[in-house]
Design a protein around this motif. Structure first.
Motif, short mmCIF file in Angstrom:
data_model
loop_
_atom_site.label_atom_id
_atom_site.label_comp_id
_atom_site.label_asym_id
_atom_site.label_seq_id
_atom_site.Cartn_x
_atom_site.Cartn_y
_atom_site.Cartn_z
N GLU A 26 -36.17 -42.46 -39.18
CA GLU A 26 -36.18 -43.65 -40.05
C GLU A 26 -35.28 -43.47 -41.28
O GLU A 26 -34.62 -44.41 -41.71
N ALA A 27 -35.24 -42.27 -41.83
CA ALA A 27 -34.51 -42.01 -43.07
C ALA A 27 -33.06 -41.60 -42.85
O ALA A 27 -32.24 -41.71 -43.77
N SER A 28 -32.72 -41.15 -41.66
CA SER A 28 -31.41 -40.55 -41.42
C SER A 28 -30.31 -41.57 -41.17
O SER A 28 -30.51 -42.58 -40.50
N ASN A 29 -29.13 -41.26 -41.70
CA ASN A 29 -27.93 -42.03 -41.39
C ASN A 29 -27.07 -41.27 -40.38
O ASN A 29 -25.92 -41.62 -40.16
N GLY A 30 -27.66 -40.22 -39.80
CA GLY A 30 -26.96 -39.39 -38.84
C GLY A 30 -27.83 -39.11 -37.64
O GLY A 30 -28.62 -39.96 -37.22
N ASN A 31 -27.71 -37.90 -37.13
CA ASN A 31 -28.43 -37.51 -35.92
C ASN A 31 -29.58 -36.59 -36.22
O ASN A 31 -29.47 -35.67 -37.04
N ALA A 74 -21.63 -27.08 -35.31
CA ALA A 74 -20.17 -27.08 -35.25
C ALA A 74 -19.66 -28.26 -34.42
O ALA A 74 -18.60 -28.83 -34.72
N GLY A 75 -20.40 -28.63 -33.41
CA GLY A 75 -19.98 -29.70 -32.51
C GLY A 75 -20.32 -31.10 -32.99
O GLY A 75 -19.82 -32.08 -32.45
N ASN A 76 -21.19 -31.21 -34.00
CA ASN A 76 -21.63 -32.52 -34.47
C ASN A 76 -21.88 -32.46 -35.96
O ASN A 76 -22.92 -31.99 -36.40
N TYR A 77 -20.95 -32.96 -36.75
CA TYR A 77 -21.08 -32.92 -38.20
C TYR A 77 -22.04 -33.97 -38.75
O TYR A 77 -22.33 -34.01 -39.94
N ASP A 78 -22.57 -34.83 -37.89
CA ASP A 78 -23.48 -35.89 -38.32
C ASP A 78 -24.96 -35.52 -38.24
O ASP A 78 -25.82 -36.36 -38.47
N ILE A 79 -25.28 -34.28 -37.90
CA ILE A 79 -26.68 -33.87 -37.82
C ILE A 79 -27.27 -33.80 -39.23
O ILE A 79 -26.71 -33.18 -40.12
N THR A 80 -28.41 -34.46 -39.40
CA THR A 80 -29.10 -34.43 -40.70
C THR A 80 -30.37 -33.60 -40.65
O THR A 80 -30.79 -33.05 -41.66
N ASP A 81 -30.99 -33.53 -39.46
CA ASP A 81 -32.27 -32.84 -39.32
C ASP A 81 -32.33 -32.14 -37.96
O ASP A 81 -31.96 -32.73 -36.95
N ILE A 82 -32.83 -30.90 -37.99
CA ILE A 82 -33.14 -30.18 -36.76
C ILE A 82 -34.58 -29.71 -36.87
O ILE A 82 -34.94 -29.01 -37.82
N LEU A 83 -35.40 -30.12 -35.94
CA LEU A 83 -36.82 -29.78 -35.93
C LEU A 83 -37.11 -29.00 -34.66
O LEU A 83 -36.68 -29.39 -33.57
#
Length: 138
Positions: A26-31, A74-83
């Motif tokens: 909901e909060a992310s503008n990325g992935n 490295a492959g995706n600069y749009d990641i905002t969160d990793i859980l």
């Protein structure tokens, strides 16, 4: 930022992780990426999040896990969160190795501006004290 969801099996860590995934979407503008061991979260995680079954890639141990995460970043600069669910099942139950892994993830988190959340099946006092300034524990 790095967050640990701590508690033993059955303490509700996975439910908290799923809620955090939904909040991040909901909060992310990325992935938003959710990593699990197995495929038990398929119907629980919001479809807007990328759900990764780590078993599909043959990842075992914290060194391989770090390489996997670094490669994703490295492959995706749009990641905002990793859980990550079941962190110790992926990397191993050696808390010293967990500490080394988190010490490697910390600069990656800051450099790429990614929020990491790891569920860890343990008591808070089992987490190495060296991580106290790096990790927020819940």
């Amino acid at each position: 930022m790095i967050t640990f969801l701590i508690g033993h099996k059955g303490s509700g860590k996975t439910k908290k992780l799923i809620a955090k995934v939904h909040d991040a979407v909901e909060a992310s503008n990325g992935n938003v990426i959710c990593i699990e061991k197995g495929d038990t979260l398929t119907y629980d995680v919001d479809h807007k999040a990328r759900l990764v079954n780590i078993e599909d890639y043959g990842i075992k141990g914290f060194d391989a896990f770090y390489g996997f995460i670094a490669g994703m970043c490295a492959g995706n600069y749009d990641i905002t969160d990793i859980l990550v669910d079941s962190t110790l099942k992926i990397g191993g139950k050696d808390f010293d190795e967990l500490a080394k892994f988190i010490e490697r993830v910390d600069p990656l988190s800051k450099q790429a501006n990614i929020n990491f959340t790891f569920s860890v099946s343990a008591d808070a006092d089992e987490i190495p004290a060296s991580l106290d300034n790096i990790v927020t524990k819940f």
